[in-house]
Design an enzyme around this catalytic site. Structure first.
Site, PDB file in Angstrom:
ATOM      1  N   LYS A  40       0.864  -1.133  -0.085  1.00  0.00           N
ATOM      2  CA  LYS A  40       0.250  -0.050  -0.035  1.00  0.00           C
ATOM      3  C   LYS A  40       0.819   1.401   0.077  1.00  0.00           C
ATOM      4  CE  LYS A  40      -1.826   2.914   1.718  1.00  0.00           C
ATOM      5  NZ  LYS A  40      -1.602   4.641   1.598  1.00  0.00           N
ATOM      6  N   GLU A  98      -0.688   7.537  -1.134  1.00  0.00           N
ATOM      7  CA  GLU A  98      -1.622   8.177  -2.084  1.00  0.00           C
ATOM      8  C   GLU A  98      -0.893   9.479  -2.750  1.00  0.00           C
ATOM      9  OE1 GLU A  98      -3.040   9.990   1.792  1.00  0.00           O
ATOM     10  OE2 GLU A  98      -2.201   7.882   1.000  1.00  0.00           O
ATOM     11  N   GLY A 118       6.334   4.651   8.290  1.00  0.00           N
ATOM     12  CA  GLY A 118       5.430   6.037   8.403  1.00  0.00           C
ATOM     13  C   GLY A 118       5.638   6.646   9.899  1.00  0.00           C
ATOM     14  N   GLY A 119       4.741   7.653  10.187  1.00  0.00           N
ATOM     15  CA  GLY A 119       4.718   8.229  11.466  1.00  0.00           C
ATOM     16  C   GLY A 119       4.320   7.322  12.623  1.00  0.00           C
ATOM     17  N   THR A 172       0.516   6.625  13.529  1.00  0.00           N
ATOM     18  CA  THR A 172       0.035   5.452  12.570  1.00  0.00           C
ATOM     19  C   THR A 172       0.794   4.091  12.844  1.00  0.00           C
ATOM     20  OG1 THR A 172       0.072   7.100  10.617  1.00  0.00           O
ATOM     21  CG2 THR A 172       0.025   4.839   9.988  1.00  0.00           C
ATOM     22  N   GLY A 173       2.063   4.315  13.250  1.00  0.00           N
ATOM     23  CA  GLY A 173       2.650   2.765  13.632  1.00  0.00           C
ATOM     24  C   GLY A 173       1.740   2.271  15.002  1.00  0.00           C
ATOM     25  N   GLU A 221       9.231   1.062  10.812  1.00  0.00           N
ATOM     26  CA  GLU A 221      10.145   2.217  10.600  1.00  0.00           C
ATOM     27  C   GLU A 221       9.478   3.585  10.863  1.00  0.00           C
ATOM     28  OE1 GLU A 221      13.574   3.698   7.934  1.00  0.00           O
ATOM     29  OE2 GLU A 221      12.439   2.340   7.239  1.00  0.00           O
ATOM     30  N   CYS A 272      12.808  10.658   7.926  1.00  0.00           N
ATOM     31  CA  CYS A 272      12.684   9.904   9.271  1.00  0.00           C
ATOM     32  C   CYS A 272      14.150  10.097  10.074  1.00  0.00           C
ATOM     33  CB  CYS A 272      12.381   8.468   9.425  1.00  0.00           C
ATOM     34  SG  CYS A 272      13.144   7.287   8.739  1.00  0.00           S
ATOM     35  N   GLU A 292       8.092  15.935  15.803  1.00  0.00           N
ATOM     36  CA  GLU A 292       8.756  15.871  14.469  1.00  0.00           C
ATOM     37  C   GLU A 292       8.084  16.809  13.510  1.00  0.00           C
ATOM     38  OE1 GLU A 292       9.733  12.295  11.332  1.00  0.00           O
ATOM     39  OE2 GLU A 292       8.166  11.880  12.540  1.00  0.00           O
TER      40      GLU A 292
END
Length: 466
Positions: free
Chosen positions: A182, A185, A235-236, A239-240, A257, A291, A392
């Site tokens: 995925k 987008e 990702g962030g 989200t993790g 990560e 990151c 961040e």
């Protein structure tokens, strides 16, 4: 002026069973050029039904052994062929990435030129992999044999679309897994191109799928799917947490990560010119949208003034410009929401008492007004409890300083006595968000191995010596 029609089709579908197909609901997502806001193409908006189709196709491919049971030497041959094909297409895909992410073309050509090596490396690894026979008590044979997991879901970001995808895909395919990706987008086309190249090289239909869609729908459905054996996310941090929780309900393995707030330490005997150049590169490569961005610079007090003056002078010379021009060093950020977010943090930093030493605004160049450009920003007089230090942001760099005693006592620039930090690891660590792990970069002479540098594992990841 680049004719984007040479690099993008008008529409793209979901990659399923070796070909692109439309989303079941027919929805589309516009992909735009962050340098000017123009639409580049549209991709299918995958939803739960589409994710389910892709995962079930991947499961079928895994169970029937068309790839998972293939001789490792044959899998290696396919991956090496894919590496050759990818190498041929790097110039075209580099332009696709530059246009869809805003990264300077000079960066993308350099980065993508090494990507075929990931496929070649894991092709060689799978050909030479051996099991083990550990000793065991009694009349038993105890052996270890590595086998594929099954269906691996991979959720990739927009800042390094193809790099991060291939880092995940190469080992997963080499070891016989089926893969469902995925991509973001905001920049999905390069990942679709990778799936095509792998299929043309001989990866069987169904073994690799790409679901283009939003994280809240397609990403959520993929991480929650009961037929997924592992979820691999870049990702962030928020989200993790969501993805790990979803995968945990199915007892699926997770690899994460996530974001960071990496510090660069500059000691008193560092080569200042080299440290300035290294810190500027760490801060502003990929427009600071990575990151491992070196977003906090901790400078020894004895060289603070000289370092700050040289660093700000260096940053002021960084040229913002159109990403496809060879003279451009800094492109736009990925989207208008990201631009607005970064600029809001600049205001927060001002409100909390920090000083904007340069940048902190959109450039005055009229040719850049339609894009999402921000001048490279340096923020000084920071204390560790400021939001801009704790959270961040990306595209900014914070200047702090430390002074060394026998125990490497530290303090941050502009802080009062009550804010003194006792150790280098304390300065490196994020106080309020311990889960936001830092990767430490140390700028010092080549003899750094003889220096009494603390163990940075207490700060998250091991330090990297530059």
């Amino acid at each position: 002026m680049v004719d984007t029609r040479e690099y993008f089709r008008e529409t793209y579908g979901i990659f399923l069973n070796g070909e692109e197909v439309p989303a079941a609901a027919g929805g589309m997502i516009a992909v735009e050029d962050p340098a000017n806001g123009a639409q580049l193409c549209s991709v299918a908006e995958a939803r739960e039904e589409d994710v389910d189709r892709c995962v079930r196709a991947a499961r079928e491919a895994f169970e029937d052994g068309r790839w998972s049971e293939l001789d490792p030497r044959e899998r290696a041959r396919v991956l090496n062929k894919a590496a050759e094909k990818l190498r041929e297409e790097v110039p075209r895909i580099a332009m696709i990435e530059s246009l869809s992410t805003g990264r300077p073309i000079r960066e993308m050509r350099a980065q993508l030129g090494r990507l075929p090596e990931w496929l070649e490396y894991f092709a060689a690894l799978i050909r030479t992999h051996e099991g083990t026979v550990p000793p065991f008590f009694g009349n038993f044979v105890n052996y270890v044999r590595r086998v594929p997991l099954g269906v691996v879901a991979q959720i990739t970001p927009w800042n390094h679309p193809l790099l991060i995808a291939i880092k995940k895909v190469a080992p997963a395919l080499a070891t016989g897994n089926s893969v469902v990706i995925k991509p973001s987008e905001l920049a999905p086309v390069a990942v679709l191109e990778l799936a095509r190249i792998l299929t043309e090289a001989g990866v069987p239909a169904g073994v690799i799928a790409v679901v283009t869609g939003y994280g809240a729908t397609a990403g959520k459905a993929l991480s929650e799917h009961p037929e997924v054996d592992m979820v691999d996310l870049t990702g962030g941090t928020p989200t993790g947490r969501l993805v790990a929780s979803a995968a945990g309900r199915n007892l699926s393995s997770c690899v994460m990560e996530l974001g960071g707030k990496a510090p660069v330490l500059v000691f008193e005997d560092a080569d200042i010119d080299a440290a300035v150049n290294g810190a500027a590169f760490a801060a502003f490569i990929a427009s600071g949208q990575t990151c491992i961005q070196g977003s906090r610079i901790l400078v020894h007090e004895s060289i603070k003034d000289e370092f700050v003056a040289r660093f700000v002078a260096k940053v002021e010379k960084i040229r913002c410009g159109k990403p496809q021009e060879q003279s451009t060093w800094l492109g736009p950020v990925i989207s208008k929401p990201q631009m607005d977010r970064v600029l809001s943090y600049v205001q927060v930093a001002k409100d909390e008492g920090a000083a904007i030493l340069c940048g902190g605004k959109q450039p005055d160049d009229p040719d850049l007004q339609n894009g999402y450009f921000i001048e490279p920003t340096v923020i000084g007089n920071c204390t560790r409890k400021m939001r801009v230090v704790q959270e961040e942001v990306r595209n900014e760099v914070l200047l702090q300083c430390f002074c060394a005693s026998a125990q490497l006592t530290c303090f941050v620039m502009g802080a009062k006595e009550g804010n003194r930090l006792e150790t280098v690891p304390e300065a490196v660590q994020i106080e309020r968000v311990p889960s936001l792990r830092s990767l430490a970069h140390v700028c010092a002479p080549a003899t750094v191995c003889g220096r009494d540098v603390p163990d940075f594992r207490t700060c998250g990841r091991d330090s990297v010596v530059l």
